[in-house]
Design an enzyme around this catalytic site. Structure first.
Site, PDB file in Angstrom:
ATOM      1  N   ARG A  71       0.842  -1.190   0.000  1.00 18.93           N
ATOM      2  CA  ARG A  71       0.000   0.000   0.000  1.00 18.93           C
ATOM      3  C   ARG A  71       0.881   1.244   0.000  1.00 18.93           C
ATOM      4  O   ARG A  71       1.996   1.228   0.502  1.00 18.93           O
ATOM      5  CB  ARG A  71      -0.899   0.014   1.244  1.00 18.93           C
ATOM      6  N   TYR A 199      -1.453  -3.711  -7.102  1.00 19.31           N
ATOM      7  CA  TYR A 199      -1.114  -4.478  -5.907  1.00 19.31           C
ATOM      8  C   TYR A 199      -2.237  -4.459  -4.862  1.00 19.31           C
ATOM      9  O   TYR A 199      -2.700  -3.380  -4.459  1.00 19.31           O
ATOM     10  CB  TYR A 199       0.165  -3.944  -5.235  1.00 19.31           C
ATOM     11  N   LYS A 208      -9.539  -2.573   1.731  1.00 16.63           N
ATOM     12  CA  LYS A 208      -9.287  -1.413   2.589  1.00 16.63           C
ATOM     13  C   LYS A 208     -10.085  -0.186   2.122  1.00 16.63           C
ATOM     14  O   LYS A 208     -10.555   0.603   2.931  1.00 16.63           O
ATOM     15  CB  LYS A 208      -7.799  -1.063   2.601  1.00 16.63           C
ATOM     16  N   HIS A 228     -10.553  -2.397  11.611  1.00 20.00           N
ATOM     17  CA  HIS A 228      -9.437  -3.219  11.118  1.00 20.00           C
ATOM     18  C   HIS A 228      -9.188  -4.335  12.141  1.00 20.00           C
ATOM     19  O   HIS A 228      -8.194  -4.306  12.867  1.00 20.00           O
ATOM     20  CB  HIS A 228      -8.211  -2.306  10.970  1.00 20.00           C
ATOM     21  N   SER A 250      -1.370  -3.665  10.149  1.00 22.06           N
ATOM     22  CA  SER A 250      -1.049  -4.646   9.108  1.00 22.06           C
ATOM     23  C   SER A 250       0.256  -5.363   9.444  1.00 22.06           C
ATOM     24  O   SER A 250       1.217  -4.728   9.896  1.00 22.06           O
ATOM     25  CB  SER A 250      -0.886  -3.946   7.759  1.00 22.06           C
ATOM     26  N   CYS A 252       0.992  -7.531  11.752  1.00 24.20           N
ATOM     27  CA  CYS A 252       1.326  -7.681  13.175  1.00 24.20           C
ATOM     28  C   CYS A 252       0.692  -8.949  13.758  1.00 24.20           C
ATOM     29  O   CYS A 252       0.559  -9.074  14.980  1.00 24.20           O
ATOM     30  CB  CYS A 252       0.863  -6.476  13.972  1.00 24.20           C
ATOM     31  N   ASP A 279      -9.136  -9.792   9.178  1.00 25.14           N
ATOM     32  CA  ASP A 279      -8.664  -8.445   8.840  1.00 25.14           C
ATOM     33  C   ASP A 279      -9.680  -7.331   9.099  1.00 25.14           C
ATOM     34  O   ASP A 279      -9.300  -6.255   9.511  1.00 25.14           O
ATOM     35  CB  ASP A 279      -8.242  -8.409   7.363  1.00 25.14           C
ATOM     36  N   ARG A 378       2.222 -12.175  -0.439  1.00 25.23           N
ATOM     37  CA  ARG A 378       0.896 -12.510   0.094  1.00 25.23           C
ATOM     38  C   ARG A 378       0.320 -13.771  -0.515  1.00 25.23           C
ATOM     39  O   ARG A 378       0.714 -14.178  -1.605  1.00 25.23           O
ATOM     40  CB  ARG A 378      -0.065 -11.358  -0.229  1.00 25.23           C
TER      41      ARG A 378
HETATM   42  O1  SAT Z   1      -2.513  -4.717   1.044  1.00 24.29           O
HETATM   43  S1  SAT Z   1      -3.548  -4.732   2.093  1.00 24.29           S
HETATM   44  O2  SAT Z   1      -3.839  -3.382   2.528  1.00 24.29           O
HETATM   45  O3  SAT Z   1      -4.750  -5.347   1.598  1.00 24.29           O
HETATM   46  C1  SAT Z   1      -2.997  -5.655   3.404  1.00 24.29           C
HETATM   47  C2  SAT Z   1      -2.706  -4.861   4.606  1.00 24.29           C
HETATM   48  O4  SAT Z   1      -1.872  -3.969   4.549  1.00 24.29           O
HETATM   49  O5  SAT Z   1      -3.308  -5.126   5.669  1.00 24.29           O
HETATM   50 MN    MN Z   2      -5.081  -5.359   7.238  1.00 22.85          MN
END
Ligand code: SAT
Ligand code: MN
Length: 602
Positions: A71, A199, A208, A228, A250, A252, A279, A378
């Site tokens: 991101r 991405y 998100k 979140h 994210s 963690c 998530d 991922r």
């Molecule tokens: O790339 S994402 O935002 O979907 C994953 C994350 O950062 O939690």
């Molecule tokens: Mn996340």
């Protein structure tokens, strides 16, 4: 034939096509036949690499451009008419300027390409929680990922009917030019525009962008919450079930906590943990005055590195079929995937995430640039693959929350676990969260920053108003969940993690859930209620903090300690953040909690 008569949908698709000028438009119907066709097309174009059908049936590898791996927070904008409504920590752009800028970039960008129209639902179609989105995109990768992450297809159009409203999402890959990359949110227009990325979080617009940024904005006006958070259920030996939602930044460990396998002796006693989500949680007040949560997603977009049979067996199993891997390494011996931490032994014939042969001899754990898989690589895996997926996963009503947990990566100061005194104090704890940055977003990692409720990058409006919304929600719930804070990441002076984490986090969860029923003790401290060391079950612990230093009760005491002088500093830090960064709109209730903390630490 167009699969809907909804004029708003047809208008949106037509306007998008007018702008981007694709050669053709394909409506995604969610059928197996169409999905198979698209996969074949992506393999042919090189967008996907087909993996070993026997070992990883229906699994694929995708590599992004090297400039497009996470991101991009500084290119992610909240475009409200008034700048102050986006607040002090979101990047803001005037909506008119943002529309013009992105239109300019996207104009004609789909020439020679196909524009896919993806009708999708966040939440089970037909549930009160569910909301529909339409994403147009020129990327087959996006279509195939959305197919896993959301509920896609004609049922969504049917649910919209002739004039239902939806969230508009426009995605154009353009040239993946990082300088012209923009992820724009127009919460006042129910619109998202994403250009020059391909991405994950930047382009799977249901995730998100919609389910957190736009949904948090909607939740504020409609009286619910988009957070979140993972959601998990714990079954006790007597058959009782309790649910917990937990917010961590994210990368963690949300996916790891959501799918944890309790230590052996808990399993023998009959404890069970089931995953509802890893998530995002959408949370509403139920008729019974409790908070009820659903996971609006349908799959997991999890961090690959570090995932293995021991650290997260359930996540690994989830990736064994129907999964798309992004930026992991390819083991060419058997056409399977590999990432750092998957196996102890390094495979010998590997193509790294950039597509180049990888030299295991040059691998240095501490140097990320020598890794075969990108640190933010991922897997996109269907939730139904997960061995511990909750039977409530598709529940229309969601699950009632007994506890909410906040947590971050903190090497010091924050104890393993503590409990807030009440809802407002819990909100204060969430608002004061800090955590070290990770590879999930572009930029430096390991830097301590404020990340309130793990929503810093995801709240679609002013953070002060967001805190106020939390306080308001507390007034609406007769039986609010108790709020806790955890920190799995305390380090000793040599930088070793003092707590094992993973399955052993069950020991902390047990204390948390027993606290919800008043079944276990605690000690009141300056920051809230902390367990006494003997309140946490340490039986059959098998963890070495460092060579020859097995974890023992003294270590537990150490990580449960509340050091008032450190917390006096922390209080100053929080005050600085409130005053210097959020500045205004912070509810009086939170200032009161800060005052109490300061007084308690004197
Ligand atoms: O790339 S994402 O935002 O979907 C994953 C994350 O950062 O939690
Ligand atoms: Mn996340």
């Amino acid at each position: 034939m167009k699969p809907t008569e909804n004029k708003k949908v047809l208008d949106f698709v037509e306007k998008s096509a007018e702008l981007a000028q694709p050669d053709e438009i394909v409506w995604i119907d969610g059928s197996e036949a169409q999905t198979a066709e698209l996969k074949a097309k992506a393999v042919k174009s090189g967008e996907l690499i087909k993996l070993n059908e026997k070992l990883l049936p229906d699994c694929y590898l995708h590599r992004t451009k090297v400039n497009d791996v996470a991101r991009v927070e500084d290119r992610t904008f909240i475009c409200t008419k008034k700048r102050e409504d986006a607040g002090p920590i979101n990047y803001w752009m005037d909506p008119k300027q943002a529309y013009e800028l992105t239109s300019e970039i996207a104009r004609g960008s789909m020439k020679g390409k196909t524009m896919y129209v993806i009708p999708y639902s966040m939440g089970v179609v037909g549930s009160d929680f569910a909301k529909i989105g339409i994403e147009v995109t020129d990327s087959v990768y996006v279509v195939l990922n959305m197919n896993i992450m959301t509920r896609v297809g004609n049922a969504c159009l049917k649910a919209l009917g002739k004039d239902g409203d939806f969230i508009k999402g426009f995605h154009a890959s353009c040239d993946i030019d990082a300088e012209k990359r923009y992820i724009m949110h127009f919460p006042e227009d129910d619109t998202i525009i994403s250009v020059n990325s391909a991405y994950g979080g930047n382009v799977l617009l249901g995730k998100k962008c919609f389910a957190l940024r736009i949904a948090s904005y909607l939740g504020r006006t409609e009286g619910w919450m988009a957070e979140h958070m993972l959601i998990l259920g714990v079954t006790f030996p007597d058959g009782e079930k309790k649910y917990v939602a937990a917010a961590f930044p994210s990368a963690c460990g949300k996916t790891n906590l959501a799918m944890l396998i309790p230590p052996e002796h808990y399993l023998k006693k009959g404890y069970k943990v089931e995953c509802v989500g890893d998530d995002i949680a959408w949370i509403r007040v139920g008729k019974d005055g409790r908070l009820w949560a659903v996971n609006p997603e349908n799959g997991f977009f999890g961090v690959a590195p570090g995932t293995n049979e021991h650290s997260n067996y359930n996540a690994l199993q989830s990736t064994k079929r129907g999964t798309i891997f992004t930026n992991v390494a390819l083991n060419t011996d058997d056409m399977t995937v590999w990432w750092e931490g998957l196996t102890k032994e390094l495979p010998q014939h590997v193509i790294d995430w950039t597509g180049k042969p990888w030299n295991p001899e040059k691998f240095d754990k501490k140097d990320k640039s020598t890794c075969a898989a990108h640190p933010n690589s991922r897997f996109t895996a269907p939730a139904k693959n997960c061995p511990c997926v909750s039977p409530d996963f598709d529940s229309l009503t969601g699950v009632p929350l007994s506890a909410i947990i906040f947590g971050g990566r903190r090497a010091s100061t924050t104890p393993l676990v503590f409990e807030s005194r009440d809802w407002n104090h819990g909100v204060f704890i969430g608002s004061a969260m800090s955590s070290e940055t990770t590879a999930a977003a572009a930029g430096a990692t390991g830097v301590l920053r404020h990340d309130p409720m793990a929503m810093k990058p995801f709240a679609g409006y002013h953070m002060g108003d967001y805190f106020a919304h939390w306080i308001e929600m507390g007034k609406k719930v007769k039986n609010p969940p108790k709020i806790f804070n955890v920190n799995w990441f305390r380090q000793d002076k040599d930088g070793n993690f003092m707590w094992p984490g993973f399955g052993d986090n069950m020991r902390v969860l047990e204390w948390i859930l027993k606290r919800c029923d008043g079944k276990v003790g605690a000690e009141e401290t300056a920051i809230g209620f902390v367990p006494r060391a003997e309140d946490i079950d340490l039986s059959e612990m098998d963890y070495e903090i460092s060579a020859g230093h097995p974890f023992g009760i003294e270590d537990l005491k150490e990580i449960l300690k509340v050091d008032k002088s450190l917390w006096a500093d922390e209080a100053k830090e929080i005050e600085g953040y409130y005053k210097g960064t959020i500045k205004d709109r912070i509810p009086a209730e939170l200032w009161d909690c800060l005052e109490t903390l300061k007084n308690n630490c004197k």
